[in-house]
Design a protein around this motif. Structure first.
Motif, PDB file in Angstrom:
ATOM      1  N   SER A   1       0.825  -1.195   0.000  1.00  0.00           N
ATOM      2  CA  SER A   1       0.000   0.000   0.000  1.00  0.00           C
ATOM      3  C   SER A   1       0.869   1.258   0.000  1.00  0.00           C
ATOM      4  O   SER A   1       0.602   2.212  -0.742  1.00  0.00           O
ATOM      5  CB  SER A   1      -0.920  -0.006   1.216  1.00  0.00           C
ATOM      6  N   THR A   2       1.921   1.243   0.797  1.00  0.00           N
ATOM      7  CA  THR A   2       2.836   2.377   0.851  1.00  0.00           C
ATOM      8  C   THR A   2       3.560   2.552  -0.476  1.00  0.00           C
ATOM      9  O   THR A   2       3.683   3.669  -0.990  1.00  0.00           O
ATOM     10  CB  THR A   2       3.854   2.181   1.989  1.00  0.00           C
ATOM     11  N   ALA A   3       4.022   1.454  -1.043  1.00  0.00           N
ATOM     12  CA  ALA A   3       4.731   1.526  -2.322  1.00  0.00           C
ATOM     13  C   ALA A   3       3.811   2.030  -3.428  1.00  0.00           C
ATOM     14  O   ALA A   3       4.223   2.844  -4.264  1.00  0.00           O
ATOM     15  CB  ALA A   3       5.294   0.157  -2.694  1.00  0.00           C
ATOM     16  N   THR A   4       2.577   1.572  -3.446  1.00  0.00           N
ATOM     17  CA  THR A   4       1.616   2.030  -4.449  1.00  0.00           C
ATOM     18  C   THR A   4       1.362   3.526  -4.305  1.00  0.00           C
ATOM     19  O   THR A   4       1.318   4.257  -5.301  1.00  0.00           O
ATOM     20  CB  THR A   4       0.295   1.256  -4.318  1.00  0.00           C
ATOM     21  N   ASN A   5       1.227   3.993  -3.097  1.00  0.00           N
ATOM     22  CA  ASN A   5       0.998   5.419  -2.850  1.00  0.00           C
ATOM     23  C   ASN A   5       2.194   6.245  -3.311  1.00  0.00           C
ATOM     24  O   ASN A   5       2.026   7.300  -3.953  1.00  0.00           O
ATOM     25  CB  ASN A   5       0.732   5.655  -1.365  1.00  0.00           C
ATOM     26  N   ILE A   6       3.409   5.774  -3.040  1.00  0.00           N
ATOM     27  CA  ILE A   6       4.610   6.501  -3.454  1.00  0.00           C
ATOM     28  C   ILE A   6       4.695   6.565  -4.971  1.00  0.00           C
ATOM     29  O   ILE A   6       4.987   7.620  -5.548  1.00  0.00           O
ATOM     30  CB  ILE A   6       5.872   5.846  -2.853  1.00  0.00           C
ATOM     31  N   VAL A   7       4.425   5.445  -5.634  1.00  0.00           N
ATOM     32  CA  VAL A   7       4.485   5.416  -7.094  1.00  0.00           C
ATOM     33  C   VAL A   7       3.426   6.341  -7.696  1.00  0.00           C
ATOM     34  O   VAL A   7       3.694   7.069  -8.652  1.00  0.00           O
ATOM     35  CB  VAL A   7       4.332   3.968  -7.615  1.00  0.00           C
ATOM     36  N   GLN A   8       2.218   6.334  -7.140  1.00  0.00           N
ATOM     37  CA  GLN A   8       1.158   7.205  -7.652  1.00  0.00           C
ATOM     38  C   GLN A   8       1.521   8.676  -7.490  1.00  0.00           C
ATOM     39  O   GLN A   8       1.320   9.478  -8.411  1.00  0.00           O
ATOM     40  CB  GLN A   8      -0.163   6.913  -6.944  1.00  0.00           C
ATOM     41  N   GLN A   9       2.037   9.045  -6.335  1.00  0.00           N
ATOM     42  CA  GLN A   9       2.404  10.442  -6.085  1.00  0.00           C
ATOM     43  C   GLN A   9       3.540  10.880  -7.013  1.00  0.00           C
ATOM     44  O   GLN A   9       3.503  11.969  -7.597  1.00  0.00           O
ATOM     45  CB  GLN A   9       2.820  10.635  -4.623  1.00  0.00           C
ATOM     46  N   THR A  10       4.553  10.030  -7.162  1.00  0.00           N
ATOM     47  CA  THR A  10       5.697  10.359  -7.999  1.00  0.00           C
ATOM     48  C   THR A  10       5.295  10.442  -9.470  1.00  0.00           C
ATOM     49  O   THR A  10       5.662  11.392 -10.177  1.00  0.00           O
ATOM     50  CB  THR A  10       6.809   9.313  -7.812  1.00  0.00           C
ATOM     51  N   ALA A  11       4.557   9.456  -9.951  1.00  0.00           N
ATOM     52  CA  ALA A  11       4.135   9.451 -11.353  1.00  0.00           C
ATOM     53  C   ALA A  11       3.206  10.628 -11.655  1.00  0.00           C
ATOM     54  O   ALA A  11       3.277  11.211 -12.738  1.00  0.00           O
ATOM     55  CB  ALA A  11       3.449   8.136 -11.693  1.00  0.00           C
ATOM     56  N   GLY A  12       2.353  10.990 -10.714  1.00  0.00           N
ATOM     57  CA  GLY A  12       1.470  12.140 -10.913  1.00  0.00           C
ATOM     58  C   GLY A  12       2.250  13.438 -11.039  1.00  0.00           C
ATOM     59  O   GLY A  12       1.959  14.276 -11.903  1.00  0.00           O
ATOM     60  N   ALA A  13       3.271  13.602 -10.201  1.00  0.00           N
ATOM     61  CA  ALA A  13       4.087  14.819 -10.267  1.00  0.00           C
ATOM     62  C   ALA A  13       4.899  14.869 -11.555  1.00  0.00           C
ATOM     63  O   ALA A  13       4.956  15.907 -12.228  1.00  0.00           O
ATOM     64  CB  ALA A  13       5.012  14.884  -9.051  1.00  0.00           C
ATOM     65  N   ILE A  14       5.508  13.746 -11.914  1.00  0.00           N
ATOM     66  CA  ILE A  14       6.311  13.711 -13.139  1.00  0.00           C
ATOM     67  C   ILE A  14       5.419  13.889 -14.365  1.00  0.00           C
ATOM     68  O   ILE A  14       5.756  14.635 -15.289  1.00  0.00           O
ATOM     69  CB  ILE A  14       7.116  12.400 -13.220  1.00  0.00           C
ATOM     70  N   GLY A  15       4.277  13.227 -14.380  1.00  0.00           N
ATOM     71  CA  GLY A  15       3.363  13.348 -15.511  1.00  0.00           C
ATOM     72  C   GLY A  15       2.853  14.768 -15.694  1.00  0.00           C
ATOM     73  O   GLY A  15       2.772  15.271 -16.822  1.00  0.00           O
ATOM     74  N   SER A  16       2.517  15.419 -14.604  1.00  0.00           N
ATOM     75  CA  SER A  16       2.058  16.810 -14.693  1.00  0.00           C
ATOM     76  C   SER A  16       3.159  17.722 -15.221  1.00  0.00           C
ATOM     77  O   SER A  16       2.900  18.611 -16.042  1.00  0.00           O
ATOM     78  CB  SER A  16       1.608  17.303 -13.316  1.00  0.00           C
ATOM     79  N   ALA A  17       4.379  17.510 -14.762  1.00  0.00           N
ATOM     80  CA  ALA A  17       5.498  18.339 -15.226  1.00  0.00           C
ATOM     81  C   ALA A  17       5.769  18.109 -16.715  1.00  0.00           C
ATOM     82  O   ALA A  17       6.016  19.064 -17.460  1.00  0.00           O
ATOM     83  CB  ALA A  17       6.749  18.033 -14.407  1.00  0.00           C
TER      84      ALA A  17
END
Length: 109
Positions: free
Chosen positions: A5-21
């Motif tokens: 659950s923690t790993a999924t949350n980290i990946v979602q947050q990171t991918a969302g930030a990178i994707g937005s940028a």
């Protein structure tokens, strides 16, 4: 389960930030190329051209083209290409039980 659950949350947050940028950079780079300014000034140049009555019509077309190109390629990269890697086979349907073999659910109160 907690680590997943923690790993999924980290990946979602990171991918969302990178994707937005990445999307913002592409969206700024397309008008910048059309107006001949650096990428960092692409959105400012497009906004200035849209506000100018003499170039309003052409600038709105360029801005709409930039948005449609950006979102089209994000659709292709994020949806179509991964969909090509989905499994092609459907799982086998489960065997159905006869009425005699079905037991009623037990309800606890």
């Amino acid at each position: 389960m907690a680590r997943a659950s923690t790993a999924t949350n980290i990946v979602q947050q990171t991918a969302g930030a990178i994707g937005s940028a990445v999307m913002a950079t592409i969206l700024a780079a397309l008008p910048a190329g059309k107006f001949g300014v650096p990428t960092a000034q692409g959105q400012l140049a497009a906004t200035a051209a849209i506000m100018n009555p003499a170039s309003h019509e052409a600038a709105t077309g360029l801005a709409a083209d930039a948005f449609s190109t950006t979102f089209f390629w994000s659709l292709v990269v994020l949806c179509v290409i991964p969909a090509l890697f989905l499994p092609k086979l459907r799982p086998a349907a489960p065997a159905t039980a006869s009425e005699d073999e079905i037991t009623p659910p037990v309800m606890l109160h």
